[in-house]
Design a protein around this motif. Structure first.
Motif, PDB file in Angstrom:
ATOM      1  N   VAL A 175       8.854  -5.127  -1.831  1.00 21.45           N
ATOM      2  CA  VAL A 175       8.028  -3.717  -1.931  1.00 21.45           C
ATOM      3  C   VAL A 175       7.819  -3.665  -3.420  1.00 21.45           C
ATOM      4  CG1 VAL A 175      10.811  -2.736  -2.612  1.00 21.45           C
ATOM      5  CG2 VAL A 175       8.699  -1.191  -1.755  1.00 21.45           C
ATOM      6  N   HIS A 176       6.808  -2.980  -3.750  1.00 23.32           N
ATOM      7  CA  HIS A 176       6.241  -3.020  -5.030  1.00 23.32           C
ATOM      8  C   HIS A 176       6.535  -1.290  -5.659  1.00 23.32           C
ATOM      9  CE1 HIS A 176       3.169  -6.230  -4.656  1.00 23.32           C
ATOM     10  NE2 HIS A 176       3.606  -5.915  -3.484  1.00 23.32           N
ATOM     11  N   PHE A 177       7.483  -1.253  -6.471  1.00 22.63           N
ATOM     12  CA  PHE A 177       7.790  -0.122  -7.091  1.00 22.63           C
ATOM     13  C   PHE A 177       6.625   0.625  -7.787  1.00 22.63           C
ATOM     14  CE2 PHE A 177       8.589   1.041 -11.714  1.00 22.63           C
ATOM     15  CZ  PHE A 177       8.591  -0.334 -12.045  1.00 22.63           C
ATOM     16  N   ASP A 220     -10.066  -5.831  -2.003  1.00 19.47           N
ATOM     17  CA  ASP A 220     -10.735  -4.757  -2.289  1.00 19.47           C
ATOM     18  C   ASP A 220      -9.737  -3.592  -2.603  1.00 19.47           C
ATOM     19  OD1 ASP A 220     -13.343  -5.751  -2.126  1.00 19.47           O
ATOM     20  OD2 ASP A 220     -13.381  -5.239  -0.046  1.00 19.47           O
ATOM     21  N   TRP A 221      -8.659  -3.465  -1.862  1.00 16.73           N
ATOM     22  CA  TRP A 221      -7.560  -2.713  -1.924  1.00 16.73           C
ATOM     23  C   TRP A 221      -6.774  -2.982  -3.499  1.00 16.73           C
ATOM     24  CZ3 TRP A 221      -2.361  -3.604  -2.300  1.00 16.73           C
ATOM     25  CH2 TRP A 221      -1.433  -2.434  -2.293  1.00 16.73           C
ATOM     26  N   LEU A 222      -6.646  -4.157  -3.666  1.00 14.39           N
ATOM     27  CA  LEU A 222      -6.009  -4.407  -5.058  1.00 14.39           C
ATOM     28  C   LEU A 222      -6.930  -3.811  -6.054  1.00 14.39           C
ATOM     29  CD1 LEU A 222      -4.989  -8.261  -4.328  1.00 14.39           C
ATOM     30  CD2 LEU A 222      -3.567  -6.095  -4.792  1.00 14.39           C
ATOM     31  N   PRO A 279       5.291 -14.596  -9.580  1.00 23.13           N
ATOM     32  CA  PRO A 279       3.878 -14.716  -9.666  1.00 23.13           C
ATOM     33  C   PRO A 279       3.300 -13.967  -8.275  1.00 23.13           C
ATOM     34  CG  PRO A 279       4.815 -16.636  -8.821  1.00 23.13           C
ATOM     35  CD  PRO A 279       5.913 -15.762  -9.142  1.00 23.13           C
ATOM     36  N   ARG A 280       2.170 -13.160  -8.817  1.00 22.11           N
ATOM     37  CA  ARG A 280       1.823 -12.285  -7.782  1.00 22.11           C
ATOM     38  C   ARG A 280       1.220 -12.827  -6.397  1.00 22.11           C
ATOM     39  NH1 ARG A 280      -0.352  -7.018  -9.254  1.00 22.11           N
ATOM     40  NH2 ARG A 280      -0.170  -6.097  -7.038  1.00 22.11           N
ATOM     41  N   PHE A 281       0.239 -13.591  -6.567  1.00 21.95           N
ATOM     42  CA  PHE A 281      -0.069 -14.784  -5.606  1.00 21.95           C
ATOM     43  C   PHE A 281      -1.031 -15.770  -6.278  1.00 21.95           C
ATOM     44  CE2 PHE A 281      -4.005 -12.461  -3.708  1.00 21.95           C
ATOM     45  CZ  PHE A 281      -4.461 -11.828  -4.878  1.00 21.95           C
ATOM     46  N   ALA A 282      -0.965 -17.056  -5.671  1.00 22.87           N
ATOM     47  CA  ALA A 282      -1.602 -17.989  -6.304  1.00 22.87           C
ATOM     48  C   ALA A 282      -3.016 -17.670  -6.779  1.00 22.87           C
ATOM     49  CB  ALA A 282      -1.805 -19.144  -5.236  1.00 22.87           C
ATOM     50  N   ALA A 299      -0.503 -16.018   2.392  1.00 24.01           N
ATOM     51  CA  ALA A 299      -1.256 -16.010   3.670  1.00 24.01           C
ATOM     52  C   ALA A 299      -1.259 -14.732   4.306  1.00 24.01           C
ATOM     53  CB  ALA A 299      -0.564 -17.101   4.589  1.00 24.01           C
ATOM     54  N   GLU A 300      -1.634 -13.703   3.544  1.00 20.08           N
ATOM     55  CA  GLU A 300      -1.854 -12.184   4.006  1.00 20.08           C
ATOM     56  C   GLU A 300      -3.177 -11.965   4.788  1.00 20.08           C
ATOM     57  OE1 GLU A 300      -1.101  -9.566   0.964  1.00 20.08           O
ATOM     58  OE2 GLU A 300      -1.087  -7.973   2.171  1.00 20.08           O
ATOM     59  N   ASN A 301      -4.184 -12.495   4.065  1.00 20.54           N
ATOM     60  CA  ASN A 301      -5.484 -12.136   4.565  1.00 20.54           C
ATOM     61  C   ASN A 301      -6.350 -13.374   4.649  1.00 20.54           C
ATOM     62  OD1 ASN A 301      -8.211 -11.568   3.291  1.00 20.54           O
ATOM     63  ND2 ASN A 301      -7.369  -9.332   4.080  1.00 20.54           N
TER      64      ASN A 301
END
Ligand code: GUN
Ligand code: ZN
Length: 437
Positions: A76-78, A93-95, A201-204, A232-234
């Protein structure tokens, strides 16, 4: 202090699987949970335990309620609390449209503290007693969430985010500062009370090779801390990873090559990967956070939980707020059921409970501390109220088994059904209970 709580009690001893194997969980319709100085002393039937209860034990009667272990949120991201339920985009795009702008506001420490306080209280309001939490790139975001958790005696693992490319300049650190700031935070927070540190690390996509190497160096220096990232989310993300890291066999392989796949590595999502990746993750002790509300909301895809568990990958549920749409692990479990149903797989209520409690504890390597009511575990628990709404009162009263009642509760419940949340034997959310002794 000795306390005892009399109520129906349900907890898992192992994974009940798709067949809801009966030996994997214990149910006491009229049960007693005995807590000694914040630690579980015993859980069993009231009939067997009440006669031996010492005179000085504070007994709380909870008729009609169901006690289960405190829920554990594996991802989870507070900082994204204030952009939950933002319209219309898929991951990348959401990011850029929602997540990065709100995270930039965390340059203000006062805002970070205010959000951290609301966030941990909302976790407790939803029955969550342990969480693995992303901060922002700002080191003081980690201080803020650790301080809020410590004030409530919560078991919480968090970290400052590492990101030094492919993102707005105002959110960039660099390889050296990421290493130094994370190291200072580990020294300040890891192992303080119930707190743990996660190299994050946020993602690679948002780390240079130099930064991933720095994260791997830190991981080698601190084998006892967690590693927390996305994987490997999207499908568009996965294609970009292949371009950015052409020498890696797969997305997971990128993390592995930089020393970021090991015990206590937790990967959110894990949607688009193959059996070789799953075997590799399992053999190296990495774990997956299954985030169904997020995967549906961001249109990311459907986790193949059966393949993950068949490969013996440790799996727990994650809410992934703000990509996810609820901090409730009951609602998250309900969406997990639907995600599996779409793939022709089952998710019995007992297995859903496992994924939100003991399975999540195993994913975080905390199963010796939390996740069920075996003697010696920390007494984190939730008092569920089947009568928390008119509809659930009707539906659960018609249920013939605890499995049926729990499934209806998971499908219909919200924070009204969390009558109380206990952290190490102390109520951090409660309606008023009568002490009878
Ligand atoms: N991948 C990289 N960053 C994020 C994030 O903040 N949320 C989700 N869901 N996926 C991500
Ligand atoms: Zn996430």
């Amino acid at each position: 202090m000795r306390q005892a709580f009399r109520s129906s009690i349900l907890h898992c001893l192992s994974d009940p699987g798709e067949a809801s194997q009966r030996s994997a969980y214990e149910y006491f319709e009229d049960g007693l949970l005995i807590v000694d100085n914040g630690t579980v002393a015993q859980a069993g039937s009231a009939e067997s335990l009440l006669p031996g209860l010492a005179e000085d034990v504070l007994l709380t009667e909870l008729p009609g309620k169901l006690i289960v272990p405190g829920f554990i949120d594996c991802h989870v991201h507070f900082p994204q609390l204030d952009i939950i339920a933002s319209y219309g985009e898929q991951l990348l795009d959401w990011l850029h449209r929602y997540a990065y702008p709100v995270e930039a506001r965390f340059s203000d420490p006062d805002y970070a503290h205010e959000v951290a306080t609301v966030f941990v209280d909302e976790l407790l309001n939803n029955g969550t007693t342990t969480a693995l939490v992303f901060g922002t790139v700002h080191p003081h975001s980690a201080d803020a969430i650790f301080e809020a958790a410590a004030a409530r005696d919560m078991r919480l693992i968090a970290g400052k985010v590492l990101m030094d490319c492919n993102c707005p300049d105002e959110l960039k650190d660099d390889a050296d500062s990421a290493y130094a700031d994370s190291k200072a935070l580990i020294e300040r927070w890891h192992g303080q009370g119930r707190l743990g540190y996660a190299i994050t690390p946020r993602f690679a996509l948002t780390s240079t090779d130099a930064q991933l190497a720095a994260a791997g160096k830190l991981a080698r220096e601190y084998p006892e801390v967690w590693i927390h990232t996305h994987l490997a989310e999207n499908t568009v993300e996965v294609e970009q990873i292949a371009r950015q890291f052409p020498s890696s066999r797969s997305y997971l392989d990128v993390y592995d090559q930089f020393g970021l796949l090991r015990e206590r590595s937790v990967f959110a999502h894990c949607l688009h990967m193959d059996d070789r990746d799953r075997d590799c993750m399992a053999s190296k002790g990495g774990a997956a956070a299954f985030c169904p509300t997020s995967n549906l909301f961001l249109g990311s895809g459907l986790l193949d939980l059966s393949a993950m568990r068949a490969a013996n990958v440790r799996c727990g549920l994650g809410t992934d707020v703000g990509g996810g749409t609820s901090l409730s692990l009951l609602k998250t479990a309900s969406d997990a059921y639907k995600v599996l149903h779409l793939q022709d797989h089952a998710l019995p209520a007992t297995r859903a409970l496992y994924l939100a409690t003991l399975g999540a504890a195993e994913a975080l390597y905390l199963e010796d501390k939390v996740g069920n009511f075996l003697p010696g575990k920390e007494a984190d628990f939730v008092v569920l109220d089947p009568e928390g709404s008119r509809l659930t009162a009707r539906r659960t009263s018609a249920a013939e088994t605890i499995e049926e009642a729990l499934f209806a509760l998971i499908t219909l419940a919200d924070d009204r059904h969390i009558a109380a949340t206990f952290v190490r034997g102390t109520a951090q959310k409660s309606s008023s209970f009568a002490y009878v002794k």
